[in-house]
Motif scaffolding. Sequence first.
Motif, PDB file in Angstrom:
ATOM      1  N   LYS A 101      68.732-118.961  25.953  1.00 26.19           N
ATOM      2  CA  LYS A 101      68.810-119.138  27.388  1.00 26.19           C
ATOM      3  C   LYS A 101      68.838-120.624  27.710  1.00 26.19           C
ATOM      4  N   PRO A 102      69.681-121.074  28.637  1.00 28.76           N
ATOM      5  CA  PRO A 102      69.901-122.497  28.851  1.00 28.76           C
ATOM      6  C   PRO A 102      68.718-123.253  29.425  1.00 28.76           C
ATOM      7  N   THR A 103      67.957-122.650  30.350  1.00 27.54           N
ATOM      8  CA  THR A 103      66.932-123.439  31.013  1.00 27.54           C
ATOM      9  C   THR A 103      65.556-122.802  30.920  1.00 27.54           C
ATOM     10  N   GLN A 104      65.392-121.617  31.468  1.00 22.25           N
ATOM     11  CA  GLN A 104      64.064-121.040  31.547  1.00 22.25           C
ATOM     12  C   GLN A 104      63.961-119.801  30.669  1.00 22.25           C
ATOM     13  N   ASN A 105      62.736-119.467  30.323  1.00 17.49           N
ATOM     14  CA  ASN A 105      62.503-118.260  29.544  1.00 17.49           C
ATOM     15  C   ASN A 105      61.375-117.451  30.175  1.00 17.49           C
ATOM     16  N   CYS A 106      61.465-117.354  31.486  1.00 15.38           N
ATOM     17  CA  CYS A 106      60.501-116.559  32.246  1.00 15.38           C
ATOM     18  C   CYS A 106      61.264-115.612  33.154  1.00 15.38           C
ATOM     19  N   ILE A 107      60.648-114.458  33.424  1.00 19.20           N
ATOM     20  CA  ILE A 107      61.233-113.544  34.395  1.00 19.20           C
ATOM     21  C   ILE A 107      60.241-113.344  35.520  1.00 19.20           C
ATOM     22  N   ALA A 108      60.781-113.110  36.709  1.00 15.94           N
ATOM     23  CA  ALA A 108      59.929-112.933  37.888  1.00 15.94           C
ATOM     24  C   ALA A 108      59.604-111.471  38.079  1.00 15.94           C
ATOM     25  N   VAL A 109      58.344-111.186  38.351  1.00 15.41           N
ATOM     26  CA  VAL A 109      57.902-109.820  38.612  1.00 15.41           C
ATOM     27  C   VAL A 109      57.199-109.809  39.957  1.00 15.41           C
ATOM     28  N   PRO A 110      57.723-109.033  40.917  1.00 12.52           N
ATOM     29  CA  PRO A 110      57.034-108.968  42.209  1.00 12.52           C
ATOM     30  C   PRO A 110      55.733-108.193  42.076  1.00 12.52           C
ATOM     31  N   THR A 111      54.705-108.700  42.664  1.00  3.53           N
ATOM     32  CA  THR A 111      53.407-108.016  42.634  1.00  3.53           C
ATOM     33  C   THR A 111      52.870-107.919  44.057  1.00  3.53           C
ATOM     34  N   VAL A 112      51.999-106.949  44.287  1.00  7.34           N
ATOM     35  CA  VAL A 112      51.409-106.757  45.613  1.00  7.34           C
ATOM     36  C   VAL A 112      50.162-107.614  45.729  1.00  7.34           C
ATOM     37  N   LYS A 113      50.105-108.408  46.772  1.00  4.34           N
ATOM     38  CA  LYS A 113      48.931-109.260  46.995  1.00  4.34           C
ATOM     39  C   LYS A 113      47.822-108.414  47.615  1.00  4.34           C
ATOM     40  N   HIS A 114      46.630-108.479  47.044  1.00  7.08           N
ATOM     41  CA  HIS A 114      45.510-107.691  47.529  1.00  7.08           C
ATOM     42  C   HIS A 114      44.904-108.360  48.768  1.00  7.08           C
ATOM     43  N   LYS A 127      50.177-102.758  58.671  1.00 10.37           N
ATOM     44  CA  LYS A 127      50.973-103.916  58.260  1.00 10.37           C
ATOM     45  C   LYS A 127      51.303-103.826  56.781  1.00 10.37           C
ATOM     46  N   LYS A 128      52.559-104.106  56.426  1.00  9.81           N
ATOM     47  CA  LYS A 128      52.987-104.058  55.023  1.00  9.81           C
ATOM     48  C   LYS A 128      52.329-105.181  54.229  1.00  9.81           C
ATOM     49  N   PRO A 129      51.879-104.862  53.019  1.00  7.62           N
ATOM     50  CA  PRO A 129      51.227-105.905  52.222  1.00  7.62           C
ATOM     51  C   PRO A 129      52.209-107.000  51.830  1.00  7.62           C
ATOM     52  N   ALA A 130      51.740-108.226  51.896  1.00  5.37           N
ATOM     53  CA  ALA A 130      52.604-109.358  51.510  1.00  5.37           C
ATOM     54  C   ALA A 130      52.805-109.357  50.002  1.00  5.37           C
ATOM     55  N   LYS A 131      54.004-109.763  49.592  1.00  8.96           N
ATOM     56  CA  LYS A 131      54.339-109.789  48.167  1.00  8.96           C
ATOM     57  C   LYS A 131      54.407-111.217  47.643  1.00  8.96           C
ATOM     58  N   GLU A 132      54.018-111.395  46.402  1.00  7.20           N
ATOM     59  CA  GLU A 132      54.157-112.688  45.741  1.00  7.20           C
ATOM     60  C   GLU A 132      54.807-112.474  44.374  1.00  7.20           C
ATOM     61  N   THR A 133      55.360-113.510  43.858  1.00  4.06           N
ATOM     62  CA  THR A 133      56.093-113.415  42.599  1.00  4.06           C
ATOM     63  C   THR A 133      55.308-114.088  41.479  1.00  4.06           C
ATOM     64  N   LYS A 134      55.152-113.355  40.395  1.00  5.23           N
ATOM     65  CA  LYS A 134      54.522-113.933  39.211  1.00  5.23           C
ATOM     66  C   LYS A 134      55.541-113.952  38.079  1.00  5.23           C
ATOM     67  N   LEU A 135      55.441-114.963  37.245  1.00  3.59           N
ATOM     68  CA  LEU A 135      56.393-115.135  36.151  1.00  3.59           C
ATOM     69  C   LEU A 135      55.834-114.616  34.845  1.00  3.59           C
ATOM     70  N   ILE A 136      56.710-114.051  34.059  1.00  4.28           N
ATOM     71  CA  ILE A 136      56.355-113.620  32.697  1.00  4.28           C
ATOM     72  C   ILE A 136      57.113-114.507  31.719  1.00  4.28           C
ATOM     73  N   LYS A 137      56.388-115.187  30.905  1.00  3.78           N
ATOM     74  CA  LYS A 137      57.011-116.102  29.949  1.00  3.78           C
ATOM     75  C   LYS A 137      57.514-115.319  28.747  1.00  3.78           C
ATOM     76  N   GLU A 138      58.789-115.553  28.404  1.00  2.39           N
ATOM     77  CA  GLU A 138      59.401-114.882  27.258  1.00  2.39           C
ATOM     78  C   GLU A 138      59.637-115.869  26.119  1.00  2.39           C
ATOM     79  N   VAL A 139      59.901-115.321  24.948  1.00  6.39           N
ATOM     80  CA  VAL A 139      60.228-116.142  23.777  1.00  6.39           C
ATOM     81  C   VAL A 139      61.688-116.561  23.884  1.00  6.39           C
TER      82      VAL A 139
END
Length: 257
Positions: A101-114, A127-139
């Motif tokens: 992969k040319p630049t990054q080796n992470c993928i974004a996973v949307p998660t529900v903010k508590h 009210k709909k829960p706000a979402k935030e994005t967390k990254l998963i680092k890959e090899v």
Amino acid sequence: MMKDMASSDLEDLCFHINAKISNIKKFLLLRDIGEDQCRKSIFQKIGNEVIIVHELLNKMETEIKEQEKLKNLLKEMQKAAERDQNEAQHLLEHIPPYLPKPTQNCIAVPTVKHEEQKKVVKNEHVKKPAKETKLIKEVALITTEEFESVPTYMKGRLTYDQINAVVQEINKAVVGKYKIMYQPLKSMSVPARNLYHRFTEEENKDTKGMFFIVEADIKEFTQLKLDKRFHSILNILRHCQRLREVRSSKLIRYVIC
């Protein structure tokens, strides 16, 4: 027949001698003319022009040599360009299935903010829960240059494609694990919750803030066989600084670098 050949040779000899005599006569005539005072100035001008023409011829000869050098250089450049074009065409027709992969080796996973859900009194609207994005680092996949730098005793008969195929399977395990880790506990199924508890129990102070998997994760999320070949590839990935090991409590954790 022999008489005809002798006659022809004699005629050629006579013609050659006559030509020489004619040239001698011309030289004598020119010598006599050159002694004429009226024509000396003309001959001097002609001599000067001959010198100029000679210099021009020398310059032309030099320029011709330079042009020949330039032509040869252009031929070499053309051959090099053709070689590069052929190599590029070969690479285009044989692109390996696994590329880094040319630049990054992470993928974004949307998660529900508590956070607490606020109710509107009139409409009792949630009210709909706000979402935030967390990254998963890959090899990151290894490059061809890295593969070539791996010692022969370590590679054995393993190929570039085989190593990167295992990298992709390892990444499946990493993504599978951390997608569960990032889910809210309330939304988990029973099997996922059991995996979540195992994941948290396997963490320690040496893996805090890091992404890692264990062999149980590879068995859970992939079809890889944890045989000698697999561990040889792990050695190569450690050599290429893609993974490192953290050992404790008889458990080997493969930390993503």
